[in-house]
Motif scaffolding. Structure first.
Motif, PDB file in Angstrom:
ATOM      1  N   UNK A  23      -8.898  43.659  -5.794  1.00 37.42           N
ATOM      2  CA  UNK A  23      -7.915  43.776  -4.671  1.00 37.42           C
ATOM      3  C   UNK A  23      -7.258  42.702  -4.078  1.00 37.42           C
ATOM      4  N   UNK A  24      -6.133  42.540  -3.732  1.00 37.67           N
ATOM      5  CA  UNK A  24      -5.555  41.354  -3.137  1.00 37.67           C
ATOM      6  C   UNK A  24      -6.441  41.135  -1.702  1.00 37.67           C
ATOM      7  N   UNK A  25      -6.970  41.823  -0.998  1.00 34.81           N
ATOM      8  CA  UNK A  25      -7.593  41.773   0.231  1.00 34.81           C
ATOM      9  C   UNK A  25      -9.087  41.033  -0.228  1.00 34.81           C
ATOM     10  N   UNK A  26      -9.818  41.432  -1.206  1.00 39.39           N
ATOM     11  CA  UNK A  26     -10.947  40.852  -1.688  1.00 39.39           C
ATOM     12  C   UNK A  26     -10.634  39.383  -2.123  1.00 39.39           C
ATOM     13  N   UNK A  27      -9.681  39.149  -2.720  1.00 41.53           N
ATOM     14  CA  UNK A  27      -9.549  37.897  -3.300  1.00 41.53           C
ATOM     15  C   UNK A  27      -9.013  36.976  -2.054  1.00 41.53           C
ATOM     16  N   UNK A  28      -8.115  37.481  -1.317  1.00 44.89           N
ATOM     17  CA  UNK A  28      -7.895  36.559  -0.130  1.00 44.89           C
ATOM     18  C   UNK A  28      -9.078  36.136   0.717  1.00 44.89           C
ATOM     19  N   UNK A  29     -10.152  37.041   0.966  1.00 49.15           N
ATOM     20  CA  UNK A  29     -10.975  37.032   1.560  1.00 49.15           C
ATOM     21  C   UNK A  29     -12.128  35.945   1.034  1.00 49.15           C
ATOM     22  N   UNK A  30     -12.303  36.212  -0.288  1.00 54.74           N
ATOM     23  CA  UNK A  30     -13.063  35.208  -1.068  1.00 54.74           C
ATOM     24  C   UNK A  30     -12.490  33.783  -1.287  1.00 54.74           C
ATOM     25  N   UNK A  31     -11.261  33.465  -1.537  1.00 59.58           N
ATOM     26  CA  UNK A  31     -10.906  32.360  -2.088  1.00 59.58           C
ATOM     27  C   UNK A  31     -10.122  31.965  -0.614  1.00 59.58           C
ATOM     28  N   UNK A  32      -9.935  32.382   0.485  1.00 55.88           N
ATOM     29  CA  UNK A  32      -9.181  31.707   1.587  1.00 55.88           C
ATOM     30  C   UNK A  32      -7.877  31.670   1.307  1.00 55.88           C
ATOM     31  N   UNK A  33      -7.003  32.392   0.748  1.00 59.53           N
ATOM     32  CA  UNK A  33      -5.891  32.499   0.537  1.00 59.53           C
ATOM     33  C   UNK A  33      -5.204  33.490   1.722  1.00 59.53           C
ATOM     34  N   UNK A  34      -4.010  32.820   2.280  1.00 60.11           N
ATOM     35  CA  UNK A  34      -3.582  33.260   3.612  1.00 60.11           C
ATOM     36  C   UNK A  34      -2.434  34.445   3.328  1.00 60.11           C
ATOM     37  N   UNK A  35      -1.833  34.364   2.079  1.00 59.23           N
ATOM     38  CA  UNK A  35      -0.761  35.496   2.024  1.00 59.23           C
ATOM     39  C   UNK A  35      -0.831  36.101   0.672  1.00 59.23           C
ATOM     40  N   UNK A  36      -0.476  37.334   0.689  1.00 60.91           N
ATOM     41  CA  UNK A  36      -0.468  38.338  -0.798  1.00 60.91           C
ATOM     42  C   UNK A  36       0.797  37.763  -1.686  1.00 60.91           C
ATOM     43  N   UNK A  37       1.752  37.223  -1.075  1.00 55.46           N
ATOM     44  CA  UNK A  37       2.860  36.723  -1.854  1.00 55.46           C
ATOM     45  C   UNK A  37       2.627  35.444  -2.891  1.00 55.46           C
ATOM     46  N   UNK A  38       1.559  34.775  -2.246  1.00 58.22           N
ATOM     47  CA  UNK A  38       1.175  33.566  -3.187  1.00 58.22           C
ATOM     48  C   UNK A  38       0.202  34.098  -4.452  1.00 58.22           C
ATOM     49  N   UNK A  39      -0.644  35.197  -4.207  1.00 59.20           N
ATOM     50  CA  UNK A  39      -1.051  35.985  -5.415  1.00 59.20           C
ATOM     51  C   UNK A  39      -0.089  36.374  -6.422  1.00 59.20           C
ATOM     52  N   UNK A  40       0.878  37.052  -5.881  1.00 62.07           N
ATOM     53  CA  UNK A  40       1.915  37.397  -6.664  1.00 62.07           C
ATOM     54  C   UNK A  40       2.846  36.485  -7.396  1.00 62.07           C
ATOM     55  N   UNK A  41       2.996  35.369  -6.712  1.00 60.87           N
ATOM     56  CA  UNK A  41       3.482  34.461  -7.552  1.00 60.87           C
ATOM     57  C   UNK A  41       2.620  33.645  -8.477  1.00 60.87           C
ATOM     58  N   UNK A  42       1.473  33.487  -8.491  1.00 58.16           N
ATOM     59  CA  UNK A  42       0.555  32.830  -9.473  1.00 58.16           C
ATOM     60  C   UNK A  42       0.529  33.951 -10.484  1.00 58.16           C
ATOM     61  N   UNK A  43       0.429  35.180 -10.284  1.00 57.56           N
ATOM     62  CA  UNK A  43       0.228  36.147 -11.250  1.00 57.56           C
ATOM     63  C   UNK A  43       1.690  36.143 -12.189  1.00 57.56           C
ATOM     64  N   UNK A  44       2.866  36.219 -11.357  1.00 53.14           N
ATOM     65  CA  UNK A  44       3.941  36.078 -12.161  1.00 53.14           C
ATOM     66  C   UNK A  44       3.980  34.722 -13.043  1.00 53.14           C
ATOM     67  N   UNK A  45       3.752  33.617 -12.489  1.00 52.58           N
ATOM     68  CA  UNK A  45       3.609  32.464 -13.598  1.00 52.58           C
ATOM     69  C   UNK A  45       2.685  32.884 -14.738  1.00 52.58           C
ATOM     70  N   UNK A  46       1.657  33.453 -14.430  1.00 52.49           N
ATOM     71  CA  UNK A  46       0.553  33.445 -15.557  1.00 52.49           C
ATOM     72  C   UNK A  46       1.208  34.569 -16.594  1.00 52.49           C
ATOM     73  N   UNK A  47       1.904  35.516 -16.064  1.00 53.38           N
ATOM     74  CA  UNK A  47       2.491  36.566 -17.068  1.00 53.38           C
ATOM     75  C   UNK A  47       3.615  36.130 -17.753  1.00 53.38           C
ATOM     76  N   UNK A  48       4.422  34.858 -17.312  1.00 55.83           N
ATOM     77  CA  UNK A  48       5.568  34.199 -17.912  1.00 55.83           C
ATOM     78  C   UNK A  48       5.214  32.923 -18.793  1.00 55.83           C
TER      79      UNK A  48
END
Length: 96
Positions: A23-48
């Motif tokens: 989940x985004x919550x687990x990823x944010x806590x584990x890696x220290x990411x501040x915002x959900x939109x950052x995860x979405x952006x990186x995933x979009x770049x990966x998919x494209x």
């Protein structure tokens, strides 16, 4: 508010965790990411298939090509000459 720059390793770890179904919550806590939109952006770049974008610094875009490939000085000058030739021909055509 300070812009946060994440390492390429963090971005790739985030993508792998998301692909594994975390989940985004687990990823944010584990890696220290501040915002959900950052995860979405990186995933979009990966998919494209825009993985070169993971290497670019915050707020920067590459002018030539894709990725971290550095152009030699001769190649840079050749591109500048081509650009100036195009610009000059546009100026000449617009004044006729």
């Amino acid at each position: 508010m300070v812009k946060q720059a994440y390492s390429v390793e963090t971005k790739l770890a985030c993508i792998e965790m998301k692909k594994a179904g975390k989940s985004n919550k687990v990823i944010k806590e584990t890696l220290g990411i501040k915002n959900n939109s950052q995860i979405y952006t990186w995933m979009k770049w990966h998919e494209q298939d825009e993985m070169h974008r993971l290497h670019q610094p915050v707020g920067k875009q590459y002018t030539y090509g894709k990725g971290m490939k550095q152009l030699s000085e001769v190649e840079q000058l050749r591109l500048q000459v081509e650009l100036l030739k195009k610009y000059r021909s546009l100026i000449r055509n617009s004044t006729k």
